[in-house]
Design an enzyme around this catalytic site. Structure first.
Site, PDB file in Angstrom:
ATOM      1  N   TRP A  22      47.717  42.344  44.834  1.00 42.99           N
ATOM      2  CA  TRP A  22      47.181  43.514  45.553  1.00 42.99           C
ATOM      3  C   TRP A  22      45.737  43.228  45.982  1.00 42.99           C
ATOM      4  O   TRP A  22      44.959  42.690  45.196  1.00 42.99           O
ATOM      5  CB  TRP A  22      47.226  44.741  44.640  1.00 42.99           C
TER       6      TRP A  22
ATOM      7  N   TYR B 280      51.091  45.469  50.781  1.00 42.76           N
ATOM      8  CA  TYR B 280      49.950  44.567  50.556  1.00 42.76           C
ATOM      9  C   TYR B 280      49.685  43.733  51.811  1.00 42.76           C
ATOM     10  O   TYR B 280      48.607  43.153  51.959  1.00 42.76           O
ATOM     11  CB  TYR B 280      50.185  43.626  49.367  1.00 42.76           C
TER      12      TYR B 280
ATOM     13  N   HIS C 244      58.033  51.653  45.174  1.00 50.80           N
ATOM     14  CA  HIS C 244      56.606  51.552  44.834  1.00 50.80           C
ATOM     15  C   HIS C 244      56.070  52.806  44.138  1.00 50.80           C
ATOM     16  O   HIS C 244      55.189  52.708  43.275  1.00 50.80           O
ATOM     17  CB  HIS C 244      55.793  51.252  46.103  1.00 50.80           C
TER      18      HIS C 244
ATOM     19  N   SER D  73      58.388  52.023  40.197  1.00 54.09           N
ATOM     20  CA  SER D  73      56.983  51.881  39.831  1.00 54.09           C
ATOM     21  C   SER D  73      56.319  53.251  39.930  1.00 54.09           C
ATOM     22  O   SER D  73      56.668  54.046  40.815  1.00 54.09           O
ATOM     23  CB  SER D  73      56.305  50.883  40.789  1.00 54.09           C
ATOM     24  N   ASN D  74      55.396  53.505  39.041  1.00 60.75           N
ATOM     25  CA  ASN D  74      54.667  54.788  39.010  1.00 60.75           C
ATOM     26  C   ASN D  74      55.583  55.972  38.720  1.00 60.75           C
ATOM     27  O   ASN D  74      55.216  57.114  38.997  1.00 60.75           O
ATOM     28  CB  ASN D  74      53.919  55.019  40.335  1.00 60.75           C
TER      29      ASN D  74
ATOM     30  N   SER E 166      47.478  46.581  36.932  1.00 62.80           N
ATOM     31  CA  SER E 166      46.050  46.724  36.638  1.00 62.80           C
ATOM     32  C   SER E 166      45.764  46.532  35.145  1.00 62.80           C
ATOM     33  O   SER E 166      45.084  47.367  34.524  1.00 62.80           O
ATOM     34  CB  SER E 166      45.518  48.074  37.123  1.00 62.80           C
ATOM     35  N   PRO E 167      46.253  45.432  34.546  1.00 63.58           N
ATOM     36  CA  PRO E 167      46.050  45.249  33.093  1.00 63.58           C
ATOM     37  C   PRO E 167      44.587  45.035  32.723  1.00 63.58           C
ATOM     38  O   PRO E 167      44.227  45.127  31.556  1.00 63.58           O
ATOM     39  CB  PRO E 167      46.883  44.002  32.787  1.00 63.58           C
TER      40      PRO E 167
ATOM     41  N   VAL F 121      41.488  36.052  42.244  1.00 67.99           N
ATOM     42  CA  VAL F 121      41.371  35.067  43.332  1.00 67.99           C
ATOM     43  C   VAL F 121      40.486  33.895  42.908  1.00 67.99           C
ATOM     44  O   VAL F 121      40.615  32.794  43.421  1.00 67.99           O
ATOM     45  CB  VAL F 121      40.833  35.673  44.654  1.00 67.99           C
TER      46      VAL F 121
ATOM     47  N   ASN G 280      43.275  33.135  32.604  1.00 63.23           N
ATOM     48  CA  ASN G 280      44.285  34.131  32.239  1.00 63.23           C
ATOM     49  C   ASN G 280      45.613  33.509  31.813  1.00 63.23           C
ATOM     50  O   ASN G 280      46.536  34.230  31.441  1.00 63.23           O
ATOM     51  CB  ASN G 280      44.504  35.104  33.406  1.00 63.23           C
TER      52      ASN G 280
HETATM   53  N1  LIG Z   1      52.791  49.240  41.552  1.00 59.69           N
HETATM   54  C1  LIG Z   1      51.584  49.675  41.852  1.00 59.69           C
HETATM   55  O1  LIG Z   1      51.400  50.810  42.319  1.00 59.69           O
HETATM   56  C2  LIG Z   1      50.417  48.776  41.612  1.00 59.69           C
HETATM   57  C3  LIG Z   1      49.106  49.298  41.674  1.00 59.69           C
HETATM   58  C4  LIG Z   1      48.045  48.445  41.387  1.00 59.69           C
HETATM   59  C5  LIG Z   1      48.300  47.119  41.065  1.00 59.69           C
HETATM   60  N2  LIG Z   1      49.576  46.617  41.049  1.00 59.69           N
HETATM   61  C6  LIG Z   1      49.872  45.193  40.726  1.00 59.69           C
HETATM   62  O2  LIG Z   1      49.128  44.810  39.563  1.00 59.69           O
HETATM   63  C7  LIG Z   1      48.282  43.712  39.899  1.00 59.69           C
HETATM   64  C8  LIG Z   1      47.010  43.693  39.069  1.00 59.69           C
HETATM   65  O3  LIG Z   1      46.272  44.875  39.184  1.00 59.69           O
HETATM   66  P1  LIG Z   1      44.883  44.945  39.943  1.00 59.69           P
HETATM   67  O4  LIG Z   1      44.992  44.208  41.206  1.00 59.69           O
HETATM   68  O5  LIG Z   1      44.530  46.384  39.964  1.00 59.69           O
HETATM   69  O6  LIG Z   1      43.833  44.148  39.068  1.00 59.69           O
HETATM   70  P2  LIG Z   1      43.584  43.643  37.567  1.00 59.69           P
HETATM   71  O7  LIG Z   1      44.442  42.492  37.294  1.00 59.69           O
HETATM   72  O8  LIG Z   1      43.606  44.805  36.637  1.00 59.69           O
HETATM   73  O9  LIG Z   1      42.051  43.172  37.724  1.00 59.69           O
HETATM   74  C9  LIG Z   1      41.682  42.250  38.731  1.00 59.69           C
HETATM   75  C10 LIG Z   1      40.175  42.085  38.701  1.00 59.69           C
HETATM   76  O10 LIG Z   1      39.787  41.421  37.508  1.00 59.69           O
HETATM   77  C11 LIG Z   1      39.097  40.221  37.826  1.00 59.69           C
HETATM   78  N3  LIG Z   1      39.497  39.189  36.875  1.00 59.69           N
HETATM   79  C12 LIG Z   1      40.754  38.708  36.665  1.00 59.69           C
HETATM   80  N4  LIG Z   1      40.745  37.788  35.699  1.00 59.69           N
HETATM   81  C13 LIG Z   1      39.469  37.654  35.301  1.00 59.69           C
HETATM   82  C14 LIG Z   1      38.823  36.820  34.336  1.00 59.69           C
HETATM   83  N5  LIG Z   1      39.521  35.962  33.606  1.00 59.69           N
HETATM   84  N6  LIG Z   1      37.477  36.945  34.178  1.00 59.69           N
HETATM   85  C15 LIG Z   1      36.771  37.827  34.916  1.00 59.69           C
HETATM   86  N7  LIG Z   1      37.326  38.639  35.846  1.00 59.69           N
HETATM   87  C16 LIG Z   1      38.657  38.546  36.038  1.00 59.69           C
HETATM   88  C17 LIG Z   1      39.522  39.872  39.240  1.00 59.69           C
HETATM   89  O11 LIG Z   1      38.502  39.081  39.859  1.00 59.69           O
HETATM   90  P3  LIG Z   1      38.788  37.999  41.021  1.00 59.69           P
HETATM   91  O12 LIG Z   1      39.900  38.542  41.882  1.00 59.69           O
HETATM   92  O13 LIG Z   1      37.475  37.897  41.713  1.00 59.69           O
HETATM   93  O14 LIG Z   1      39.184  36.713  40.369  1.00 59.69           O
HETATM   94  C18 LIG Z   1      39.659  41.248  39.859  1.00 59.69           C
HETATM   95  O15 LIG Z   1      38.388  41.769  40.212  1.00 59.69           O
HETATM   96  C19 LIG Z   1      48.062  43.919  41.405  1.00 59.69           C
HETATM   97  O16 LIG Z   1      47.501  42.796  42.030  1.00 59.69           O
HETATM   98  C20 LIG Z   1      49.446  44.278  41.859  1.00 59.69           C
HETATM   99  O17 LIG Z   1      50.259  43.121  41.954  1.00 59.69           O
HETATM  100  C21 LIG Z   1      50.635  47.441  41.308  1.00 59.69           C
END
Ligand SMILES: NC(=O)c1ccc[n+]([C@@H]2O[C@H](COP(=O)([O-])OP(=O)(O)OC[C@H]3O[C@@H](n4cnc5c(N)ncnc54)[C@H](OP(=O)(O)O)[C@@H]3O)[C@@H](O)[C@H]2O)c1
Length: 282
Positions: free
Chosen positions: A24, A53, A111, A149-150, A198-199, A242, A250
């Protein structure tokens, strides 16, 4: 690394790698291609995207160019939350397959139970129609598993009431201090795998000093502790990154949080105070 290739088993017997890579907010093109390529090289075998996305094309390209056999990569995409008709579901699924340029996906998810602009409104009848189309996609073999989802408990009950093929997954917002316990318990009681989106609370958890204290105790980073916490609750984390160093870090999740510390972490207040909570969760 073991956590990346170990699998949970869905109720239809399909195996799903225990950690997925989220995409995302990664722009289509070079950024997504690079991130997914790096993730696959680092050992991830599970990629999570969605039609909204806008990056399915780049995800598919990275998968095809990886040299890894297709059947060794688990690919999830999602039906837009705004699509609430039978035909619209079939059309959007076809678009996703075309974007990905793949013959099938491993998991197809609805979704959200409501269009984002109407979060919380009941769409029961529409969701039952959507689910019939999801079942037909599943039965065609173009999605090896289907889910949602959700979805909160009433949304799940609505689908379960007359589903021929029951949902296998509920992907919900789930992180340390915000684990949506009622949805999680209901899903697990009905043999749905819970996936944690969003873990890392979209980054909101990273600077939490209380979580940092636990991470220090295990000699790991806050993200590593937060991802391991999800795994030890039997839930599937979907971290997004990214930055190549983050993608790599991770993958290092093979340590064990003690039972006592898991109890303490499960009693934590919301570690991020994140604003996008599902208004109907609970
Ligand atoms: N079904 C839904 O409605 C829904 C909604 C939200 C998300 N999602 C899914 O869940 C995925 C994850 O959730 P999310 O995108 O909200 O984000 P997330 O995984 O909770 O957090 C991502 C953030 O953490 C940073 N990060 C990751 N690993 C790190 C590390 N080892 N050290 C420091 N910073 C770190 C990333 O930085 P960088 O990117 O700069 O590396 C980014 O800013 C999404 O990409 C998507 O696939 C689904």
């Amino acid at each position: 690394m073991a956590s990346l290739t170990e699998t949970y088993v869905l109720k239809n017997g399909v195996e799903i790698p225990k950690v997925g890579f989220g995409t995302w907010q990664i722009p289509s093109g070079y950024a997504t291609y690079q991130a997914v390529t790096a993730a696959l090289a680092a050992g991830y075998r599970h990629i999570d995207t969605a039609l909204v996305y806008g990056n399915e094309g780049s995800v598919g390209q990275a998968i095809r160019n990886s040299g890894i056999p297709r059947d060794q990569i688990f690919v999830t995409t999602k039906l837009p939350a705004e699509t609430k008709t039978y035909q619209g579901t079939l059309d959007d699924f076809r678009n996703s397959l075309q974007n990905l340029d793949l013959d099938y996906v491993d998991l197809y998810l609805v979704h959200a139970p409501w269009p984002w602009a109407e979060a919380g409104r009941r769409y029961d009848q529409e969701n039952r129609q959507v689910w019939q189309a999801m079942e037909s996609i599943y039965q065609s073999g173009r999605a090896r598993a289907i889910g949602v989802s959700n979805f909160a408990v009433p949304d799940l009950e609505n689908i379960l009431a007359d589903a021929t093929v029951k949902p296998m997954v509920d992907q919900i917002q789930y992180y340390l201090g915000f684990t949506e316990p009622k949805i999680t318990r209901f899903a697990q009681d009905h043999d749905l795998l819970v996936e944690a989106y969003s873990p890392l609370a979209t980054g909101g958890i990273l600077n939490n000093p209380d979580v940092q204290a636990f991470a220090d105790k295990y000699g790991v980073s806050v993200p590593q502790l937060a991802l391991r916490f999800v795994l030890q609750n039997g839930v599937l984390p979907l971290p997004k990154a990214v930055n190549p160093a983050h993608i790599q870090a991770n993958t290092q999740l093979d340590f064990e949080i003690s039972v006592a510390d898991m109890q303490a972490l499960n009693a934590f207040p919301d570690a991020a105070g994140y604003f996008m909570h599902n208004p109907t969760q609970g």
